[in-house]
Design a protein around this motif. Structure first.
Motif, mmCIF file in Angstrom:
data_model
loop_
_atom_site.group_PDB
_atom_site.id
_atom_site.type_symbol
_atom_site.label_atom_id
_atom_site.label_comp_id
_atom_site.label_asym_id
_atom_site.label_seq_id
_atom_site.Cartn_x
_atom_site.Cartn_y
_atom_site.Cartn_z
ATOM 1 N N LEU A 93 0.836 -1.191 0.000
ATOM 2 C CA LEU A 93 0.000 0.000 0.000
ATOM 3 C C LEU A 93 0.874 1.245 0.000
ATOM 4 N N GLY A 94 0.455 2.258 -0.721
ATOM 5 C CA GLY A 94 1.186 3.517 -0.742
ATOM 6 C C GLY A 94 2.400 3.526 -1.652
ATOM 7 N N ASP A 95 2.538 2.525 -2.513
ATOM 8 C CA ASP A 95 3.700 2.458 -3.395
ATOM 9 C C ASP A 95 3.806 3.662 -4.321
ATOM 10 N N GLU A 96 2.673 4.270 -4.639
ATOM 11 C CA GLU A 96 2.706 5.421 -5.552
ATOM 12 C C GLU A 96 3.437 6.610 -4.934
ATOM 13 N N ASN A 97 3.618 6.604 -3.602
ATOM 14 C CA ASN A 97 4.312 7.694 -2.925
ATOM 15 C C ASN A 97 5.806 7.452 -2.766
ATOM 16 N N LEU A 98 6.296 6.316 -3.182
ATOM 17 C CA LEU A 98 7.717 6.028 -3.070
ATOM 18 C C LEU A 98 8.510 6.917 -4.021
ATOM 19 N N LYS A 99 9.653 7.391 -3.577
ATOM 20 C CA LYS A 99 10.451 8.355 -4.341
ATOM 21 C C LYS A 99 10.919 7.827 -5.691
#
Length: 111
Positions: A93-99
């Motif tokens: 979850l939240g992979d789209e926020n990884l740099k």
């Protein structure tokens, strides 16, 4: 120990060493290909890449685990096949926020 058993053990040892060497060579080739891709195509600087290590995944697939200096708690996996490198999708979850998620990079590429 019989002569036949000695020959078998030596042949088995040579086989194991050969397979180990082939795997190590494969890892090094994949690591170099991924690092070149990150530096030359994705425009990362060498010091931005903390590590790039070959690993065996499922199927079996040889992949390269990359850790970036500014995001040391996250592991990214890349696959090289037929001269083309791709980032394997992450499944949390939240992979789209990884740099360093390349899905985001395609929308906002580096300079």
């Amino acid at each position: 120990m019989s002569k036949g058993m000695k020959v078998f053990l030596v042949a088995f040892l040579v086989l194991i060493l050969g397979v180990s060497a082939a795997i190590k060579i494969t890892f090094v080739k994949k690591e170099v290909a991924v690092k070149n891709y990150l530096i030359n195509e994705m425009k990362y600087k060498d010091n931005e890449i903390r590590s790039a290590r070959g690993v065996v995944g499922s199927l079996p697939t040889f992949a390269v685990k990359v850790v970036f200096s500014d995001e040391p708690e996250v592991e990214y996996f890349y696959k090289e096949e037929s001269g083309k490198v791709i980032q394997l999708p992450k499944t949390g979850l939240g992979d789209e926020n990884l740099k360093h998620n390349e899905k985001n990079k395609k929308q906002n590429p580096r300079a």
